[in-house]
Design an enzyme around this catalytic site. Structure first.
Site, PDB file in Angstrom:
ATOM      1  N   ILE A   1       0.854  -1.187   0.000  1.00  0.00           N
ATOM      2  CA  ILE A   1       0.000   0.000   0.000  1.00  0.00           C
ATOM      3  C   ILE A   1       0.888   1.234   0.000  1.00  0.00           C
ATOM      4  O   ILE A   1       1.812   1.341   0.804  1.00  0.00           O
ATOM      5  CB  ILE A   1      -0.923   0.034   1.234  1.00  0.00           C
ATOM      6  CG1 ILE A   1      -1.694  -1.286   1.379  1.00  0.00           C
ATOM      7  CG2 ILE A   1      -1.891   1.215   1.151  1.00  0.00           C
ATOM      8  CD1 ILE A   1      -2.544  -1.379   2.637  1.00  0.00           C
TER       9      ILE A   1
ATOM     10  N   GLY B   1      -4.314   9.012   7.301  1.00  0.00           N
ATOM     11  CA  GLY B   1      -5.541   8.962   6.521  1.00  0.00           C
ATOM     12  C   GLY B   1      -5.964   7.587   6.046  1.00  0.00           C
ATOM     13  O   GLY B   1      -5.847   6.592   6.753  1.00  0.00           O
TER      14      GLY B   1
ATOM     15  N   GLY C   1       1.468   5.403   0.482  1.00  0.00           N
ATOM     16  CA  GLY C   1       0.918   6.544   1.200  1.00  0.00           C
ATOM     17  C   GLY C   1       0.219   6.174   2.498  1.00  0.00           C
ATOM     18  O   GLY C   1      -0.945   6.513   2.700  1.00  0.00           O
TER      19      GLY C   1
ATOM     20  N   TYR D   1      -5.895  18.691  -9.589  1.00  0.00           N
ATOM     21  CA  TYR D   1      -6.189  17.461  -8.854  1.00  0.00           C
ATOM     22  C   TYR D   1      -7.224  16.616  -9.597  1.00  0.00           C
ATOM     23  O   TYR D   1      -7.037  15.399  -9.787  1.00  0.00           O
ATOM     24  CB  TYR D   1      -6.689  17.806  -7.451  1.00  0.00           C
ATOM     25  CG  TYR D   1      -7.052  16.604  -6.617  1.00  0.00           C
ATOM     26  CD1 TYR D   1      -6.064  15.804  -6.051  1.00  0.00           C
ATOM     27  CD2 TYR D   1      -8.384  16.266  -6.381  1.00  0.00           C
ATOM     28  CE1 TYR D   1      -6.388  14.695  -5.285  1.00  0.00           C
ATOM     29  CE2 TYR D   1      -8.722  15.159  -5.614  1.00  0.00           C
ATOM     30  CZ  TYR D   1      -7.719  14.383  -5.068  1.00  0.00           C
ATOM     31  OH  TYR D   1      -8.058  13.281  -4.311  1.00  0.00           O
TER      32      TYR D   1
END
Length: 281
Positions: free
Chosen positions: A9, A15, A11, A154
């Site tokens: 995974i 969060g 990042g 984004y």
């Protein structure tokens, strides 16, 4: 005995990524939790210890914009664990601004992390995922379905992710690899806080866009007041790892499903323009 399945995974320092790492470890997966700065692993390691899964969470450094580092990380994981069964592309970076007052380099930087980083890690992982008949799960955004004011860079990156993965999915399926995109809405995490926005300065510099930006920021503050927790948003990621036949696209809340449905049924674009136009007036 069968070796535990291994998931990498990206990042995971905070969060959704952190919550996903805890969720996959709880589900019995050997979880390679990667982040650009392993000095920020404290929150993850504490959460893993509290959940009783510290033995299944392994922190590794991975910068999704560093091709050599990506290759080295994946090779080390496979050498140590003998397999890679799944990849969760989660690393990302928000960007707020409109193009006249920004630069093309700002857009390129957003694309590097949010799109090309996904492409690079997926490309490097695919040979290992083919061998394992594994899965690619990518954390996109409702911003990959509905373009949003002051999120041009984004949303462009997240739209690109959607197109890339939707195109890859049938091809990957021919070699036994499932592809899923997870679309969160507002999530109460450090993702937005990490923007480090100086709102007064931003508004002061906004010029003719000031009233629209002020309206957008007010609406955004309101939406994040009722945001999902990262743990809630991570549930569909774990579900997609363990489902017999994972969907290609899954939203993380009813709000996200309703929001994405607006654009999927909007053939001429008028419904989305009416919706997002109300955010800046």
């Amino acid at each position: 005995m069968t070796s535990p399945k291994t998931v990498l995974i990206t990042g995971t320092s905070s969060g959704i990524g952190l919550a996903a790492a805890i969720g996959t470890a709880r589900a019995g997966w050997t979880t390679i939790a990667t982040m650009r700065d392993t000095g920020k692993a404290g929150a993850l390691l504490q959460a893993a210890a509290e959940a009783g899964v510290a033995d299944r969470v392994q922190v590794e450094r991975l910068d999704v914009t560093d091709p050599a580092g990506i290759t080295a990380c994946l090779e080390a994981v496979v050498a140590e664990h003998g397999r890679l069964d799944a990849l969760v592309n989660n690393a990302g970076a928000a960007h707020v601004g409109t193009i006249e007052q920004g630069s093309v380099d700002d857009v390129r930087a957003a694309m590097e992390v949010n799109f090309f980083g996904v492409v690079a890690v997926t490309r490097a992982a695919l040979p290992h995922l083919r061998a394992a008949k594994g899965r690619v799960i990518t954390v996109g955004s409702v911003g990959g379905a509905v373009g949003q004011p002051f999120n041009e860079a984004y949303c462009a990156a997240k739209f690109a992710v959607e197109g890339f993965m939707q195109s890859l999915a049938p091809v990957a399926a021919t070699v036994g690899v499932d592809v899923t995109v997870v679309e969160p809405g507002a999530v109460a995490s450090e993702f937005v806080a990490n923007l480090g926005l100086d709102v007064p300065a931003l508004l002061a510099a906004a010029g003719p866009y000031g009233p629209a930006l002020e309206a957008y920021l007010a609406r955004t503050r309101q939406s994040f007041a009722a945001a999902q927790t990262p743990a809630e948003a991570a549930v569909p990621i774990v579900d997609a790892l363990t489902a017999a036949r994972p969907p290609f696209r899954v939203q993380t809340s009813q709000w996200a499903r309703d929001f994405v449905a607006t654009t999927l049924a909007d053939l001429d674009g008028s419904a989305v323009q009416a919706l997002t136009g109300s955010w800046v007036r």
